[in-house]
Design a protein around this motif. Structure first.
Motif, PDB file in Angstrom:
ATOM      1  N   TYR A  19       0.621  -1.335   0.118  1.00  0.00           N
ATOM      2  CA  TYR A  19      -0.103  -0.096   0.138  1.00  0.00           C
ATOM      3  C   TYR A  19       0.793   1.118   0.070  1.00  0.00           C
ATOM      4  CZ  TYR A  19      -3.624  -3.508   1.364  1.00  0.00           C
ATOM      5  OH  TYR A  19      -4.194  -4.530   1.372  1.00  0.00           O
ATOM      6  N   LEU A  23       0.560   3.797  -2.963  1.00  0.00           N
ATOM      7  CA  LEU A  23       0.090   5.404  -2.642  1.00  0.00           C
ATOM      8  C   LEU A  23       1.049   6.499  -3.268  1.00  0.00           C
ATOM      9  CD1 LEU A  23      -1.541   5.338   0.784  1.00  0.00           C
ATOM     10  CD2 LEU A  23      -2.493   5.770  -1.390  1.00  0.00           C
ATOM     11  N   ARG A  43      -6.703   5.000  -6.416  1.00  0.00           N
ATOM     12  CA  ARG A  43      -6.194   5.710  -4.937  1.00  0.00           C
ATOM     13  C   ARG A  43      -7.007   5.547  -3.935  1.00  0.00           C
ATOM     14  NH1 ARG A  43      -6.564  10.910  -2.449  1.00  0.00           N
ATOM     15  NH2 ARG A  43      -4.382  11.484  -1.421  1.00  0.00           N
ATOM     16  N   PHE A  47      -6.915   3.165  -0.256  1.00  0.00           N
ATOM     17  CA  PHE A  47      -7.151   3.697   1.255  1.00  0.00           C
ATOM     18  C   PHE A  47      -8.514   2.791   1.413  1.00  0.00           C
ATOM     19  CE2 PHE A  47      -5.555   8.076  -0.111  1.00  0.00           C
ATOM     20  CZ  PHE A  47      -4.565   8.254   0.798  1.00  0.00           C
ATOM     21  N   GLN A  50      -6.984  -0.339   3.294  1.00  0.00           N
ATOM     22  CA  GLN A  50      -6.378  -0.061   4.348  1.00  0.00           C
ATOM     23  C   GLN A  50      -7.408   0.293   5.418  1.00  0.00           C
ATOM     24  OE1 GLN A  50      -2.396   1.791   3.975  1.00  0.00           O
ATOM     25  NE2 GLN A  50      -3.533   2.526   2.260  1.00  0.00           N
ATOM     26  N   GLN A  52      -8.944   3.195   5.650  1.00  0.00           N
ATOM     27  CA  GLN A  52      -8.985   4.593   5.736  1.00  0.00           C
ATOM     28  C   GLN A  52      -9.977   5.054   4.937  1.00  0.00           C
ATOM     29  OE1 GLN A  52      -4.858   6.267   5.130  1.00  0.00           O
ATOM     30  NE2 GLN A  52      -4.022   4.374   5.893  1.00  0.00           N
ATOM     31  N   GLN A  55     -10.168   9.031   3.574  1.00  0.00           N
ATOM     32  CA  GLN A  55      -9.347   9.191   2.374  1.00  0.00           C
ATOM     33  C   GLN A  55      -9.948   8.440   1.065  1.00  0.00           C
ATOM     34  OE1 GLN A  55      -8.258   8.407   5.465  1.00  0.00           O
ATOM     35  NE2 GLN A  55      -6.513   9.290   5.778  1.00  0.00           N
ATOM     36  N   ALA A  56     -10.416   7.367   1.276  1.00  0.00           N
ATOM     37  CA  ALA A  56     -10.940   6.444   0.199  1.00  0.00           C
ATOM     38  C   ALA A  56     -12.223   7.302  -0.297  1.00  0.00           C
ATOM     39  CB  ALA A  56     -11.628   5.060   0.878  1.00  0.00           C
TER      40      ALA A  56
END
Length: 93
Positions: A19, A23, A43, A47, A50, A52, A55-56
Motif C-alpha cells: 500500500y 500510494l 487511489r 485507502f 487499508q 482509511q 481518504q477513500a
C-alpha cells in the motif's frame, strides 16, 4: 507511460498489499494528470483496502467530480454504508 500501464501498476501493488508503494505511485501519477478519474478511483481503492475510509471517500468523490460515470460512485456508497452500519445487538452484551 500509457494510462493502462499506470492502472495495472496500481492494481498489482494493491493486490500485493504494497500500500505505501501504491500510494506513492498514485501520487506521482496524479501529479502528471490530476484529471484522470481512474487514478483517483484506484487511489480510493488503496485507502479502502487499508480501511482509511475518509481518504477513500475523498478519492472516490474526486473521481466522481471528474467523471460521474466512474465506478467510484458505487465504491463511495459502499464505504458510506460500511461506516453507517452498526449492530444493535452489540449494545445488549
Amino acid at each position: 507511460m500509457e494510462r493502462e500501464e499506470k492502472y495495472t501498476i496500481l492494481r498489482n501493488l494493491t493486490e500485493q498489499e504494497k500500500y505505501t508503494e501504491a500510494l506513492k505511485q498514485a501520487e506521482d501519477f496524479l501529479k502528471e494528470d490530476e484529471k484522470d478519474d481512474m487514478l483517483w478511483y484506484l487511489r480510493g481503492n488503496i485507502f479502502k483496502k487499508q480501511e482509511q475510509w475518509k481518504q477513500a471517500i475523498d478519492s472516490y468523490t474526486e473521481a466522481i467530480s471528474i467523471n460521474p460515470k466512474n465506478p467510484a460512485t458505487t465504491m463511495r456508497r459502499i464505504c458510506i454504508d460500511i461506516l453507517n452500519f452498526y449492530d444493535k445487538t452489540l449494545y445488549n452484551v
